[in-house]
Motif scaffolding. Structure first.
Motif, PDB file in Angstrom:
ATOM      1  N   VAL A  89      -0.232 -10.878 -41.754  1.00 52.88           N
ATOM      2  CA  VAL A  89      -0.248  -9.670 -42.431  1.00 52.88           C
ATOM      3  C   VAL A  89      -0.720  -8.346 -41.662  1.00 52.88           C
ATOM      4  CG1 VAL A  89      -1.515 -10.429 -44.650  1.00 52.88           C
ATOM      5  CG2 VAL A  89      -2.947  -9.871 -42.771  1.00 52.88           C
ATOM      6  N   TYR A 119      -8.922 -20.370 -43.732  1.00 54.47           N
ATOM      7  CA  TYR A 119      -7.756 -20.424 -44.462  1.00 54.47           C
ATOM      8  C   TYR A 119      -6.553 -19.739 -43.568  1.00 54.47           C
ATOM      9  CZ  TYR A 119     -10.625 -21.762 -48.737  1.00 54.47           C
ATOM     10  OH  TYR A 119     -11.134 -22.225 -49.513  1.00 54.47           O
ATOM     11  N   ILE A 120      -5.449 -20.381 -43.272  1.00 52.03           N
ATOM     12  CA  ILE A 120      -4.351 -20.008 -42.716  1.00 52.03           C
ATOM     13  C   ILE A 120      -3.254 -19.276 -43.705  1.00 52.03           C
ATOM     14  CG2 ILE A 120      -2.508 -20.238 -41.058  1.00 52.03           C
ATOM     15  CD1 ILE A 120      -5.312 -20.948 -39.996  1.00 52.03           C
ATOM     16  N   VAL A 121      -3.154 -17.895 -43.527  1.00 49.19           N
ATOM     17  CA  VAL A 121      -2.499 -17.152 -44.519  1.00 49.19           C
ATOM     18  C   VAL A 121      -1.153 -16.698 -43.623  1.00 49.19           C
ATOM     19  CG1 VAL A 121      -4.143 -16.834 -45.932  1.00 49.19           C
ATOM     20  CG2 VAL A 121      -3.475 -14.694 -44.258  1.00 49.19           C
ATOM     21  N   PRO A 122      -0.018 -16.395 -44.213  1.00 47.25           N
ATOM     22  CA  PRO A 122       1.048 -15.610 -43.518  1.00 47.25           C
ATOM     23  C   PRO A 122       0.508 -14.290 -42.794  1.00 47.25           C
ATOM     24  CG  PRO A 122       1.744 -16.192 -45.736  1.00 47.25           C
ATOM     25  CD  PRO A 122       0.263 -16.382 -45.837  1.00 47.25           C
ATOM     26  N   ARG A 142       2.769 -10.649 -59.647  1.00 50.30           N
ATOM     27  CA  ARG A 142       3.189 -11.591 -58.627  1.00 50.30           C
ATOM     28  C   ARG A 142       3.948 -12.561 -58.864  1.00 50.30           C
ATOM     29  NH1 ARG A 142       1.480  -7.405 -56.309  1.00 50.30           N
ATOM     30  NH2 ARG A 142      -0.067  -7.342 -54.650  1.00 50.30           N
ATOM     31  N   THR A 182      -8.489 -29.021 -49.610  1.00 41.89           N
ATOM     32  CA  THR A 182      -7.652 -28.676 -50.690  1.00 41.89           C
ATOM     33  C   THR A 182      -6.500 -27.860 -50.507  1.00 41.89           C
ATOM     34  OG1 THR A 182      -8.776 -27.503 -52.249  1.00 41.89           O
ATOM     35  CG2 THR A 182      -9.168 -29.843 -52.658  1.00 41.89           C
ATOM     36  N   ALA A 183      -6.657 -27.011 -49.447  1.00 38.59           N
ATOM     37  CA  ALA A 183      -5.984 -25.816 -48.911  1.00 38.59           C
ATOM     38  C   ALA A 183      -4.632 -26.308 -48.494  1.00 38.59           C
ATOM     39  CB  ALA A 183      -6.714 -24.926 -47.958  1.00 38.59           C
ATOM     40  N   PRO A 184      -3.579 -25.471 -48.771  1.00 45.35           N
ATOM     41  CA  PRO A 184      -2.146 -25.788 -48.007  1.00 45.35           C
ATOM     42  C   PRO A 184      -2.311 -25.748 -46.570  1.00 45.35           C
ATOM     43  CG  PRO A 184      -1.924 -24.299 -49.829  1.00 45.35           C
ATOM     44  CD  PRO A 184      -3.344 -24.511 -49.675  1.00 45.35           C
ATOM     45  N   GLU A 185      -3.157 -24.774 -46.058  1.00 46.21           N
ATOM     46  CA  GLU A 185      -3.162 -24.880 -44.700  1.00 46.21           C
ATOM     47  C   GLU A 185      -4.687 -24.294 -44.211  1.00 46.21           C
ATOM     48  OE1 GLU A 185       0.031 -22.773 -42.812  1.00 46.21           O
ATOM     49  OE2 GLU A 185      -0.436 -23.493 -40.809  1.00 46.21           O
ATOM     50  N   TYR A 220     -14.067 -27.862 -49.790  1.00 43.10           N
ATOM     51  CA  TYR A 220     -13.313 -27.012 -50.569  1.00 43.10           C
ATOM     52  C   TYR A 220     -12.064 -26.911 -49.742  1.00 43.10           C
ATOM     53  CZ  TYR A 220     -17.007 -25.983 -53.709  1.00 43.10           C
ATOM     54  OH  TYR A 220     -17.978 -26.210 -54.687  1.00 43.10           O
TER      55      TYR A 220
END
Lengths: 102, 489
Positions: A100, A95-98, A16, A86-89, A83
């Protein structure tokens, strides 16, 4: 040892990582040198040798064996909130991810 | 500049406990020193002024109440691979930007329980990958002996901070030599304990079967005391060893050199590229011990030339797996891409430096189908053979004497070829593969173009016999009377 562009592309995909054309040329040269260097190991006769994956479980005769088993118990507390700080979002415990799923 | 910064760990703790000096005074002296020097040396990536003074005040209070602890009130530097609760922890990388752990590593927790004060977090080659402290997001660390020289790596900040009197002792990590080679480069002491002696819980992983939380200090006694405060069994780390621990710093002078058996590996000192001055340093050490009554015994390491290639298969394989967790989703940096996979790629490409990327790529190469048996499995077998050679040698001798690095310290930017850099660790990697403890100790100095630079040797010991090893290192220290760098600036 020469490595073709396909191998580098495959490794980059597995890792990656992405490289510009210049960076790709540089890392290809580096990897060729490193792989030639590590390929020296083929000179060593390892017939009948058991692989050593850990110092602790190695089967060297007479050596201290200090690997241990633990009970199958949950010892972790639920730290989701701290925990996720510390996440970007993150939002509402997720957890917010792009996206999918289209 | 306050003379307090010259105190060693043991002496400083004794003075705090005897109320000859307060922890606040000591901590302030170190903070002033860091402030004056960090712009040049760049050892610290985070300075914890407020927290340090807060911890120092609490320490002074404990002393007043008669509740002093082992290393009471002494300011310590922590390699930025150790998670510290509420304090930025970056692994010297861009990818962990803004990462403030919600937990404390066991090693640092042990240090605070022993009365230590967190002065700040130390620069290093990111994730522990490097030998010149240049693979860092925060710029290279400089060697206090000569500013255009590298302090080595990966734990460059850990050694520069103690050599430059910015703190009394530091934590480091040693996977293939990262506490010992930098100690060699800066005239300081580095202990890599037995694998499993110090907990890896809360230490950011590089190569899990090799990573050993380690120590740097200016003297053997201080390093031994620091190890005593850090080490111990930890149920939270499945590779932590539940094996009795000595008071490493006590009775160090209690060694009868007469009858001591020291192994001298011919293959180590005949390695191609070994600087004759380093070879001489090793031989002079052997001679000094021989004159004091020790027996020098030839031991065999026919596979030494294969140790570095073996390591550069195993460590990158483990690193590629460990570093897969940095995906931009759960912590640190995120660089948005067109989709999920693109975001991973953009984040990781921006977040890792080149050497880290090389190791991830090599790791995935040696683990990929078609290459696994030829590289990874082969390396695990060679690792077993190297460990067997150590066992055979250590059946015959008490400790092994060896060079720490092949050349005297070198300049920042002098080595750019990866393989050339990897070979810097030729003498520190072999016993790391076997999990054995080692201690790097300074011996003297050499002149390089008008610059005085330190050099040293290492002793390698038996599994969990750190105390015996440290006694030999202490005897060496007494014999050489090495003079550390003078306080300057």
């Amino acid at each position: 040892m020469s490595i073709d562009a396909k191998v580098i592309d495959k490794l980059a995909e597995l890792s990656r990582l992405e490289f510009s054309a210049d960076a790709k040329a540089e890392i290809t040269g580096d990897l060729e040198n490193i792989i030639t260097f590590i390929s020296k190991l083929s000179e060593v006769n390892t017939d009948g040798v058991q692989p050593m994956s850990s110092v602790m479980t190695s089967s060297i005769e007479g050596e201290v064996a200090y690997a241990r088993e633990r009970n199958d118990e949950v010892t972790e507390e639920n730290n989701r909130e701290s925990y996720q700080q510390t996440a970007p979002e993150a939002d509402m415990g997720f957890y917010i991810v792009p996206r999918v799923v289209e | 500049m306050s003379e307090l910064v010259k105190l060693g760990l043991k002496e400083a703790a004794e003075k705090v406990k005897a109320r000859e000096v307060s922890s606040v005074e000591l901590t302030q002296a170190c903070l002033d020193r860091v402030q004056a020097r960090n712009g040049d040396i760049n050892a610290f990536v985070t300075v914890c002024s407020d927290k340090a003074l807060e911890m120092a005040e609490a320490s002074d209070q404990r002393v007043k109440e008669g509740k002093s602890r082992l290393i009471e009130g002494v300011p310590l530097g922590i390699k930025d691979l150790f998670c510290t609760e509420g304090v930025l922890t970056t692994a010297s990388s861009h990818i962990l930007d803004g990462f403030v752990p919600a937990y404390e590593s066991t090693v640092t927790a042990n240090l605070w329980k022993a009365g230590g004060v967190l002065l700040g977090k130390l620069n290093h080659d990111q994730f522990g990958m490097g030998t010149a402290n240049e693979n860092t997001h925060y710029g290279p660390v400089r060697n206090p002996w000569a500013m255009d020289y590298t302090p080595g790596g990966s734990s460059g900040g850990s050694v520069a901070a103690v050599a430059d009197y910015q703190c009394m002792a530091t934590t480091s990590t040693d996977t293939g030599g990262s506490s010992r080679q930098p100690a060699f480069m800066t005239g300081t002491v580095g202990i890599k304990p037995t694998y499993g002696r110090c907990s890896r819980w809360g230490v950011i992983s590089y190569a899990s079967s090799l990573d050993s939380p380690s120590v740097n200090a200016r003297t053997v006694e201080d390093a031994a005391l620091m190890l005593r405060a850090m080490a111990g069994f930890d149920p939270k780390d499945s590779t932590s060893a539940d094996i009795e621990m000595d008071a490493f710093d006590e009775d160090l002078a209690d060694l009868d050199v007469k009858g001591l058996k020291i192994g001298l590996p011919t293959e180590y000192i005949e390695v191609e590229g070994l600087d004759p001055r380093i070879k001489q340093t090793v031989l002079s050490t052997a001679k000094r011990f021989e004159e004091a009554g020790a027996e020098i015994i030839d031991v065999k390491f026919p596979l030494i030339e294969y140790a570095v290639p073996c390591y550069y298969i195993i460590a990158p394989a483990e690193a590629a797996s460990n570093l897969a967790r940095y995906d931009g989703m759960r912590y640190g940096l995120r660089v948005e891409g067109e989709n999920l996979v693109d975001t991973y790629k953009k984040t990781r490409s921006a977040g890792f430096k080149l050497e880290t990327k090389r190791r991830i790529m090599i790791g995935n190469y040696v683990l990929s189908s078609g290459y696994y048996d030829a590289y990874y499995l082969k390396a695990q077998k060679v690792r077993a053979l190297i460990a067997r050679d150590f066992q055979n040698a250590l059946d015959k001798v008490d400790v092994i004497l060896a060079p720490t690095a092949p050349t005297p310290p070198f300049k920042v930017g002098a080595l750019t070829d990866p393989v050339q850099l990897y070979l810097q660790d030729i003498f520190t990697i072999p016993n790391s593969l076997a999990g054995l403890p080692a201690v790097a100790v300074p011996s003297g100095t050499v002149e390089e173009g008008g610059t005085t630079l330190p050099v040293g040797i290492q002793f390698i010991g038996k599994l969990f016999k750190e105390k015996d090893l440290l006694k030999v290192a202490y005897a060496h220290e007494q014999m050489t009377q090495f003079k550390p760098l003078e306080l300057k600036g």
